[in-house]
Design a protein around this motif. Structure first.
Motif, PDB file in Angstrom:
ATOM      1  N   LYS A  99     -37.249 -58.443 -33.510  1.00  0.00           N
ATOM      2  CA  LYS A  99     -38.365 -58.287 -34.444  1.00  0.00           C
ATOM      3  C   LYS A  99     -37.984 -57.224 -35.474  1.00  0.00           C
ATOM      4  N   CYS A 100     -38.435 -57.406 -36.733  1.00  0.00           N
ATOM      5  CA  CYS A 100     -38.113 -56.425 -37.766  1.00  0.00           C
ATOM      6  C   CYS A 100     -39.222 -56.365 -38.801  1.00  0.00           C
ATOM      7  N   THR A 101     -39.285 -55.256 -39.498  1.00  0.00           N
ATOM      8  CA  THR A 101     -40.285 -55.056 -40.547  1.00  0.00           C
ATOM      9  C   THR A 101     -39.832 -55.757 -41.828  1.00  0.00           C
ATOM     10  N   PRO A 102     -40.745 -55.986 -42.799  1.00  0.00           N
ATOM     11  CA  PRO A 102     -40.360 -56.616 -44.065  1.00  0.00           C
ATOM     12  C   PRO A 102     -39.262 -55.801 -44.768  1.00  0.00           C
ATOM     13  N   GLY A 103     -38.369 -56.510 -45.430  1.00  0.00           N
ATOM     14  CA  GLY A 103     -37.245 -55.850 -46.111  1.00  0.00           C
ATOM     15  C   GLY A 103     -35.981 -55.858 -45.298  1.00  0.00           C
ATOM     16  N   VAL A 104     -36.111 -56.134 -43.986  1.00  0.00           N
ATOM     17  CA  VAL A 104     -34.937 -56.250 -43.120  1.00  0.00           C
ATOM     18  C   VAL A 104     -34.649 -57.732 -42.909  1.00  0.00           C
ATOM     19  N   GLN A 105     -33.425 -58.131 -43.146  1.00  0.00           N
ATOM     20  CA  GLN A 105     -33.016 -59.515 -42.961  1.00  0.00           C
ATOM     21  C   GLN A 105     -32.037 -59.581 -41.805  1.00  0.00           C
ATOM     22  N   CYS A 106     -32.247 -60.542 -40.904  1.00  0.00           N
ATOM     23  CA  CYS A 106     -31.340 -60.644 -39.767  1.00  0.00           C
ATOM     24  C   CYS A 106     -31.087 -62.103 -39.415  1.00  0.00           C
ATOM     25  N   ALA A 107     -29.934 -62.321 -38.825  1.00  0.00           N
ATOM     26  CA  ALA A 107     -29.526 -63.647 -38.363  1.00  0.00           C
ATOM     27  C   ALA A 107     -28.550 -63.445 -37.229  1.00  0.00           C
ATOM     28  N   VAL A 108     -28.331 -64.502 -36.436  1.00  0.00           N
ATOM     29  CA  VAL A 108     -27.412 -64.432 -35.297  1.00  0.00           C
ATOM     30  C   VAL A 108     -26.317 -65.474 -35.485  1.00  0.00           C
ATOM     31  N   ARG A 109     -25.081 -65.054 -35.234  1.00  0.00           N
ATOM     32  CA  ARG A 109     -23.934 -65.954 -35.272  1.00  0.00           C
ATOM     33  C   ARG A 109     -23.181 -65.858 -33.946  1.00  0.00           C
ATOM     34  N   PRO A 110     -22.767 -66.983 -33.359  1.00  0.00           N
ATOM     35  CA  PRO A 110     -23.108 -68.346 -33.774  1.00  0.00           C
ATOM     36  C   PRO A 110     -24.590 -68.643 -33.543  1.00  0.00           C
ATOM     37  N   SER A 111     -25.076 -69.636 -34.261  1.00  0.00           N
ATOM     38  CA  SER A 111     -26.503 -69.957 -34.161  1.00  0.00           C
ATOM     39  C   SER A 111     -26.856 -70.326 -32.725  1.00  0.00           C
ATOM     40  N   PRO A 112     -27.889 -69.656 -32.173  1.00  0.00           N
ATOM     41  CA  PRO A 112     -28.244 -69.879 -30.757  1.00  0.00           C
ATOM     42  C   PRO A 112     -29.024 -71.188 -30.553  1.00  0.00           C
ATOM     43  N   GLN A 113     -28.991 -71.676 -29.298  1.00  0.00           N
ATOM     44  CA  GLN A 113     -29.783 -72.836 -28.893  1.00  0.00           C
ATOM     45  C   GLN A 113     -31.045 -72.331 -28.186  1.00  0.00           C
ATOM     46  N   GLN A 114     -32.209 -72.585 -28.801  1.00  0.00           N
ATOM     47  CA  GLN A 114     -33.475 -72.118 -28.227  1.00  0.00           C
ATOM     48  C   GLN A 114     -34.287 -73.290 -27.705  1.00  0.00           C
ATOM     49  N   LYS A 115     -35.034 -73.016 -26.602  1.00  0.00           N
ATOM     50  CA  LYS A 115     -35.921 -74.045 -26.062  1.00  0.00           C
ATOM     51  C   LYS A 115     -37.096 -74.277 -27.002  1.00  0.00           C
ATOM     52  N   SER A 116     -37.639 -73.176 -27.557  1.00  0.00           N
ATOM     53  CA  SER A 116     -38.732 -73.284 -28.531  1.00  0.00           C
ATOM     54  C   SER A 116     -38.722 -72.021 -29.379  1.00  0.00           C
ATOM     55  N   PRO A 117     -39.307 -72.082 -30.597  1.00  0.00           N
ATOM     56  CA  PRO A 117     -39.293 -70.907 -31.478  1.00  0.00           C
ATOM     57  C   PRO A 117     -39.943 -69.682 -30.875  1.00  0.00           C
ATOM     58  N   LEU A 118     -40.841 -69.867 -29.931  1.00  0.00           N
ATOM     59  CA  LEU A 118     -41.587 -68.732 -29.374  1.00  0.00           C
ATOM     60  C   LEU A 118     -40.945 -68.167 -28.116  1.00  0.00           C
ATOM     61  N   SER A 119     -39.964 -68.852 -27.582  1.00  0.00           N
ATOM     62  CA  SER A 119     -39.349 -68.383 -26.344  1.00  0.00           C
ATOM     63  C   SER A 119     -38.177 -67.476 -26.658  1.00  0.00           C
ATOM     64  N   PRO A 120     -37.797 -66.584 -25.739  1.00  0.00           N
ATOM     65  CA  PRO A 120     -36.617 -65.739 -25.939  1.00  0.00           C
ATOM     66  C   PRO A 120     -35.358 -66.589 -26.136  1.00  0.00           C
ATOM     67  N   THR A 121     -34.369 -65.996 -26.793  1.00  0.00           N
ATOM     68  CA  THR A 121     -33.125 -66.700 -27.119  1.00  0.00           C
ATOM     69  C   THR A 121     -32.078 -66.422 -26.055  1.00  0.00           C
ATOM     70  N   PRO A 122     -31.390 -67.480 -25.585  1.00  0.00           N
ATOM     71  CA  PRO A 122     -30.326 -67.249 -24.595  1.00  0.00           C
ATOM     72  C   PRO A 122     -29.259 -66.316 -25.164  1.00  0.00           C
ATOM     73  N   LEU A 123     -28.774 -65.428 -24.338  1.00  0.00           N
ATOM     74  CA  LEU A 123     -27.770 -64.444 -24.746  1.00  0.00           C
ATOM     75  C   LEU A 123     -26.381 -64.993 -24.485  1.00  0.00           C
ATOM     76  N   GLY A 124     -25.608 -65.205 -25.574  1.00  0.00           N
ATOM     77  CA  GLY A 124     -24.245 -65.686 -25.419  1.00  0.00           C
ATOM     78  C   GLY A 124     -23.267 -64.530 -25.355  1.00  0.00           C
ATOM     79  N   GLY A 125     -22.066 -64.824 -24.844  1.00  0.00           N
ATOM     80  CA  GLY A 125     -21.070 -63.767 -24.698  1.00  0.00           C
ATOM     81  C   GLY A 125     -20.547 -63.238 -26.023  1.00  0.00           C
ATOM     82  N   ASN A 126     -20.680 -64.026 -27.090  1.00  0.00           N
ATOM     83  CA  ASN A 126     -20.176 -63.581 -28.393  1.00  0.00           C
ATOM     84  C   ASN A 126     -21.268 -63.580 -29.457  1.00  0.00           C
ATOM     85  N   SER A 127     -22.511 -63.430 -29.038  1.00  0.00           N
ATOM     86  CA  SER A 127     -23.613 -63.416 -29.997  1.00  0.00           C
ATOM     87  C   SER A 127     -23.584 -62.125 -30.817  1.00  0.00           C
TER      88      SER A 127
END
Length: 673
Positions: free
Chosen positions: A43-71
């Motif tokens: 979670k972040c406040t406005p003005g902060v931009q974030c993304a994850v590489r490689p793009s994670p596989q999520q069950k749903s937008p509201l659920s936590p994201t699986p943690l990969g070894g190279n995330s």
């Protein structure tokens, strides 16, 4: 440009971070996670931009994201902060059953920092040009330009400005390249953080950086000190490779002035990098570490020669006790052309009349400033002090190359340094022409050459790629004894004039055929024996000497045709004979009568050595031939008597004069390299 930076964070800790707008923070999520963590959320406040590489596989937008070894979490800030720590980001970690195991919190402060130069070469220092950290030639190229600050604002006790320890005048600043530090953010940096400007040890030999005295009030200061400036501190130099610079806070700019110290040479390619780093404190006992670096690149402007086809500005000659007739003719010619004439007095020249040999005029250029620069030869005759004492001054620069006295020969005099007009050779365009020098024949086991330091300097300028001709066959050894260029209304815009014994013999044979074999050269000249056309033609030894000279000139003719892309129609042969002198068992040539190729070119007006050739029907046959050849190009000939004062001393009109000319319209940085 993007500046990626690895950031280490730990769960159950709050990390305070500075993020420069345009940079990117990379957080390895697996390394910062607690043991047994399987999921995460951000979670972040406005003005902060974030993304994850490689793009994670999520069950749903509201659920936590699986943690990969190279995330890897990529964090960027879109705008500068108004206050310290005014942006937040949290990373929450979960176990197998999505229970919360820990949380890492980042307090972010965003800064805008850019070190800016005129990277697009339009005279304006734009903000954060994407190409400011590199150099590219050509009209679509980029990269800032730096002048060697080699003129002198001092008129007394003068020395080049780049040898002074301070900046004293506003005009001196104009010779430097403007560099601007732009910042935006909180009123002050977090405690312990610093901005530092720095250069490498190698670059420090070629550049200095000054800063404005009062960065918050530059405009008013420059208005108040219209002509003189006060307290422009030196920031970087040979002695100071890094120095802290002020962070001014909020939206601010600080001006820096960058000064070139040396021209490109064999040990310096002309490129200079200046860096600005944001330093982060680790502890009071340890040095700060850089967390962001911005870099700008300059190329030092080359020294550029000017060919005969460019418009003259000022003509230089020397006054000596025996050159009154020559001087009078030169005054009349220059007055007729409407140019300036500067006469170097006997007190200054101390009897040295060879002003062409002592110096060569050129210039340096940038989008913000241009001025002439004289290149002082290492010959250092009695005119040796003239370039420094008389020419160096405000907006008139000076450069020289020093050589060991035992290495200097006549070939280091600058009658042996010429430049062609613009040419195209095999599809390659040389819009600034090509420099021409004379050296020993390539297969010679011994002989005279232009010193290495001068040749290295000329080659290092890059923009007028030199051509080496064979000139050591001459007693004096200068290329201006057998070649020059004159403007022309057609073809390539010029003609190459070459001395030609073959043309001389052709002319004299024609005179004998027409019944003028008894016409005399040198007729009426005091202390000079007259010689008939028949005597010249019947002297087999003299003919052999001129056959040798013609072979030397023909070798150079082929080189010039090849290297300048010339056809025979671009060359005019002038009827000039030579004679050989023996010195230390070696034979070298001098002009037999005044060498008409050794002329001064002033637009359409030519000042040509008066040849004192055979007179036919009251006219000198050699002068008549020159009038015919040059008249076909729309050029006017004035024949100047230099026989006693110059020719007898193995020089001619060109050797005894020099011309400063206007610069090219073409900008050197637009060259395709």
């Amino acid at each position: 440009m993007t500046h990626p930076r690895t950031l280490r964070v730990d769960y159950d800790q709050t990390t305070r971070v500075i993020c420069v707008v345009g940079s990117e923070l990379n957080v390895n999520l697996n390394r910062s996670a607690p043991p047994r963590a399987r999921f995460y959320s951000v979670k972040c406040t406005p003005g902060v931009q974030c993304a994850v590489r490689p793009s994670p596989q999520q069950k749903s937008p509201l659920s936590p994201t699986p943690l990969g070894g190279n995330s890897v979490l990529l964090i960027r800030m879109s705008r500068a902060s108004q206050h310290e720590n005014d942006s937040k980001l949290s990373i929450q970690y979960y176990g197998e059953s999505e229970e919360v195991l820990g949380r890492a919190i980042l307090h972010l402060t965003a800064l805008e920092i850019s070190l800016d130069v005129d990277a697009d070469r339009d005279g304006v220092v734009e903000k954060n040009n994407a190409n400011k950290g590199s150099w590219k030639w050509g009209p679509e190229g980029h990269g800032a330009i730096l002048l060697v600050n080699c003129d002198s604002e001092r008129l007394y006790k003068k020395k080049p400005d780049n040898e002074k320890d301070n900046v004293s005048t506003v005009s001196d600043l104009k010779d430097m390249s403007l560099m601007v530090l732009r910042t935006r953010g909180p009123a002050r940096l977090p405690e312990g953080y610093k901005l530092a400007m720095h250069i490498s040890q190698g670059d420090a030999e070629s550049v200095r950086v000054f800063r404005t005295a009062d960065p918050k009030n530059t405009a008013r200061q420059n208005l108040f000190y219209k002509y003189f400036v006060k307290d422009y501190p030196l920031v970087l130099s040979r002695e100071v490779l890094t120095q802290e610079v002020s962070y001014l806070g909020e939206a601010a700019e600080m001006n820096f002035y960058v000064e070139g110290l040396k021209f490109p040479d064999n040990d310096f390619d002309g490129l200079i990098s200046i860096h600005l780093s944001l330093l982060e404190p680790i502890s009071s006992r340890l040095p700060e570490t850089p967390i962001f670096t911005d870099t700008v690149v300059f190329r030092v402007a080359p020294w550029i020669m000017t060919p005969n086809t460019l418009k003259p500005v000022e003509v230089f000659v020397c006054s000596t006790p025996d050159n009154y007739k020559f001087l009078k003719s030169m005054k009349n010619l220059v007055a007729k052309c409407g140019y300036k004439l500067k006469i170097c007095s006997e007190f200054v020249n101390r009897g040295d009349r060879w002003i062409q040999d002592e110096l060569e005029f050129g210039y340096i250029d940038s989008p913000h400033q241009r001025f002439p620069v004289v290149l002082d030869s290492p010959r250092d005759g009695d005119l040796g002090d003239f370039p420094y004492d008389e020419l160096l001054g405000p907006d008139f620069g000076y450069v020289t190359r020093l050589a060991n006295k035992e290495d200097v020969s006549s070939l280091d005099s600058f009658g042996n340094l010429e430049v062609s007009p613009p040419v195209t050779v095999g599809g390659k365009h040389y819009p600034l022409g090509r420099i021409i020098i004379g050296v020993a024949f390539p297969t010679a086991t011994k002989g005279r050459n232009m010193t290495k330091v001068v040749q290295d300097f000329l080659w290092a300028q890059k923009v007028q790629e030199p051509i080496a001709l064979f000139s050591d066959w001459l007693v004096v050894g200068h290329v201006d004894e057998f070649m020059t260029f004159v403007p022309a209304p057609d073809r390539k815009g010029f003609r190459l004039l070459l001395a030609s014994p073959a043309a001389g013999y052709k002319l004299f044979r024609g005179l004998r055929r027409d019944g003028h074999g008894q016409a005399k050269l040198f007729d009426g000249l005091k202390d000079e024996k007259a010689v008939t056309v028949d005597e010249i033609l019947d002297d087999e030894g003299f003919r052999a000497e001129n056959n040798y000279v013609q072979s030397c000139i023909d070798w150079n003719r082929d080189v010039l045709k090849r290297e300048l892309g010339l056809d025979e129609e671009d060359i005019i042969d002038l009827p000039i004979l030579f004679k050989l002198h023996e010195h230390k068992s070696e034979y070298r040539a001098v002009a037999y009568y005044p060498d008409m190729v050794n002329m001064i070119v002033l637009g359409r007006e030519l000042g040509i050595p008066k040849p004192f050739g055979p007179r036919v029907n009251g006219l000198c046959a050699l002068e008549a031939e020159m009038l015919s050849l040059m008249g076909g190009l729309g050029l006017n000939c004035t024949f100047i008597d230099d026989f006693a004062a110059y020719h007898k001393l193995l020089g001619e009109v060109h050797c005894g004069s020099n011309v400063r000319r206007e610069a090219f319209d073409f900008k050197w940085w637009n060259l395709e390299m």
